[in-house]
Write a protein that holds these residues in place. Sequence first.
Motif, short mmCIF file in Angstrom:
data_model
loop_
_atom_site.label_atom_id
_atom_site.label_comp_id
_atom_site.label_asym_id
_atom_site.label_seq_id
_atom_site.Cartn_x
_atom_site.Cartn_y
_atom_site.Cartn_z
N VAL A 39 35.32 30.06 46.32
CA VAL A 39 36.41 30.89 46.85
C VAL A 39 37.75 30.45 46.27
CG1 VAL A 39 37.68 31.51 48.93
CG2 VAL A 39 35.19 31.51 48.97
N GLN A 40 38.00 29.16 46.28
CA GLN A 40 39.27 28.65 45.78
C GLN A 40 39.48 29.02 44.31
OE1 GLN A 40 39.87 24.50 46.56
NE2 GLN A 40 41.73 24.37 45.33
N SER A 41 38.43 28.84 43.50
CA SER A 41 38.57 29.12 42.07
C SER A 41 38.77 30.60 41.79
CB SER A 41 37.33 28.62 41.32
OG SER A 41 36.21 29.44 41.58
N SER A 42 38.30 31.46 42.69
CA SER A 42 38.38 32.91 42.49
C SER A 42 39.61 33.53 43.13
CB SER A 42 37.12 33.59 43.06
OG SER A 42 35.95 33.11 42.43
N THR A 43 40.42 32.72 43.80
CA THR A 43 41.59 33.28 44.50
C THR A 43 42.87 32.53 44.13
OG1 THR A 43 41.06 31.89 46.44
CG2 THR A 43 40.21 34.16 46.43
N ILE A 44 43.14 31.43 44.81
CA ILE A 44 44.42 30.75 44.64
C ILE A 44 44.58 30.17 43.24
CG2 ILE A 44 43.59 28.53 45.51
CD1 ILE A 44 47.07 30.17 46.05
N GLU A 45 43.49 29.81 42.57
CA GLU A 45 43.60 29.25 41.23
C GLU A 45 43.72 30.30 40.14
OE1 GLU A 45 40.50 26.47 40.40
OE2 GLU A 45 41.01 25.16 42.10
N GLN A 46 43.57 31.58 40.50
CA GLN A 46 43.62 32.63 39.50
C GLN A 46 45.06 33.00 39.13
OE1 GLN A 46 41.07 34.37 37.77
NE2 GLN A 46 39.92 32.59 38.56
N ILE A 47 45.28 33.22 37.85
CA ILE A 47 46.56 33.75 37.40
C ILE A 47 46.78 35.13 38.00
CG2 ILE A 47 47.84 34.51 35.36
CD1 ILE A 47 46.22 32.39 33.78
N LEU A 48 45.71 35.90 38.09
CA LEU A 48 45.75 37.24 38.68
C LEU A 48 44.75 37.28 39.83
CD1 LEU A 48 46.82 40.20 38.44
CD2 LEU A 48 44.83 40.65 36.99
N PRO A 49 45.16 36.94 41.06
CA PRO A 49 44.20 36.90 42.18
C PRO A 49 43.86 38.28 42.69
CG PRO A 49 46.38 36.28 42.93
CD PRO A 49 46.49 36.46 41.45
N PRO A 50 42.74 38.41 43.40
CA PRO A 50 42.35 39.70 43.96
C PRO A 50 43.25 40.09 45.13
CG PRO A 50 40.86 37.99 44.70
CD PRO A 50 41.77 37.35 43.69
N SER A 51 43.22 41.39 45.45
CA SER A 51 43.98 41.90 46.60
C SER A 51 43.16 41.85 47.88
CB SER A 51 44.42 43.35 46.33
OG SER A 51 45.19 43.43 45.15
N GLN A 52 41.86 41.86 47.74
CA GLN A 52 40.96 41.79 48.90
C GLN A 52 39.78 40.91 48.55
OE1 GLN A 52 38.54 45.23 49.68
NE2 GLN A 52 38.24 44.77 51.85
N ILE A 53 39.28 40.17 49.54
CA ILE A 53 38.09 39.34 49.37
C ILE A 53 37.08 39.79 50.42
CG2 ILE A 53 37.18 36.99 49.36
CD1 ILE A 53 40.31 36.22 49.18
N VAL A 54 35.93 40.26 49.97
CA VAL A 54 34.85 40.65 50.87
C VAL A 54 33.73 39.63 50.72
CG1 VAL A 54 33.10 42.38 51.41
CG2 VAL A 54 35.42 43.11 50.81
N ILE A 55 33.42 38.94 51.82
CA ILE A 55 32.33 37.96 51.82
C ILE A 55 31.30 38.40 52.85
CG2 ILE A 55 31.67 35.56 52.18
CD1 ILE A 55 34.44 34.72 51.39
N VAL A 56 30.09 38.65 52.38
CA VAL A 56 29.00 39.03 53.28
C VAL A 56 28.25 37.77 53.67
CG1 VAL A 56 26.94 40.44 53.56
CG2 VAL A 56 28.82 41.25 52.11
N ARG A 57 28.17 37.52 54.98
CA ARG A 57 27.38 36.39 55.47
C ARG A 57 25.97 36.91 55.68
NH1 ARG A 57 27.58 35.03 61.44
NH2 ARG A 57 25.78 36.41 61.24
#
Length: 339
Positions: A23-41
């Motif tokens: 999650v961290q690498s795909s969001t806060i560490e991204q130069i261009l982060p996503p606008s929404q994060i959908v995580i299915v448990r």
Amino acid sequence: MPPFTLLMAVYGGNSLREVERSVQSSTIEQILPPSQIVIVRDGAVPDPVQRYLDTLQSTMSVWFAAEHPDEPVPQVTIVPLEENRGLAHALNVGLRHCKYDIVARADSDDVSLPNRFATLIPLFVRRSNAAHTSARGRRPIDVMGSAIREFSDDEDEPGQIRMLPAEGPELERYARMQSPVHHPSVVFRKSTVLAAGGYPEDSGRFEDYMLWERLMLAHAQFLNVPQTLVLYRTNEAAYERRGGGEMFRDELRLQWRFLRDGFTTPWQFLRNVVIRAIYRVIPTSLRKRAYRSMTSRHNTEIAASPKPPKPPERGRHSAAPSRHAADGAQSEPPAPPTR
């Protein structure tokens, strides 16, 4: 850049360390982060993972306040499923909760390099623009992926890079033998995937490959960039899971479906079944060596073929690159990834 959604699924086999890092690498560490994060448990998960998911929206707010105070905080959507029914079902449910048509996939135990979305999203948007592509004799792109690099536990320990043909006839031919994109690296249009019926839920461990077959039969266009943008977690157990009778039965059903659908010819069907039968039954040590040898040969062939223009590596954000930033710029040099 238009907004896009990051789609993930977590299940009982994921550790807190893996999920946090992904999650961290795909969001806060991204130069261009996503606008929404959908995580299915997908069914029950360990208590630490559940607590992490319960507090992820507030965690994301703290992260972005500290690192990107001028950027909107991504909306976190957690979709709880009571029963684990497999990755394909989880992703189909998750797609219904994605607000945006552009969807980026990430596996819950892999690592996205900082320039992943800043590299893929601008190119995806340009190549998805009908006016832009038709003027150059191209069709709009529906699915885009990248090269990936394997790692075991230490992200900084170099592993084998997996490359794929870029696009066009070469990729079409390759798809009749191996998955045409690396699933953990893809960006696609939700509308295109839903129009094809979503992820097939009767495909064993090959839900991604069967989806790509459906899309190719519907004349969807694919593109792979040569940059390494995802670190793919693997270990010795992964080579063991690629063998055995159950795995071969799943693959035999897949190959039969391809033949029935007209995706492969009888000769391609026979070739694929024979090669996979040998690959699944040989000892794990030989399977590992054979896999690495085949991947190295594919990489050499692909590296020698013409490359599309290198896409830009920076987006609108100014986050400093991490220790992996150099990986995304390299052009070095497939059983499809499974959960």
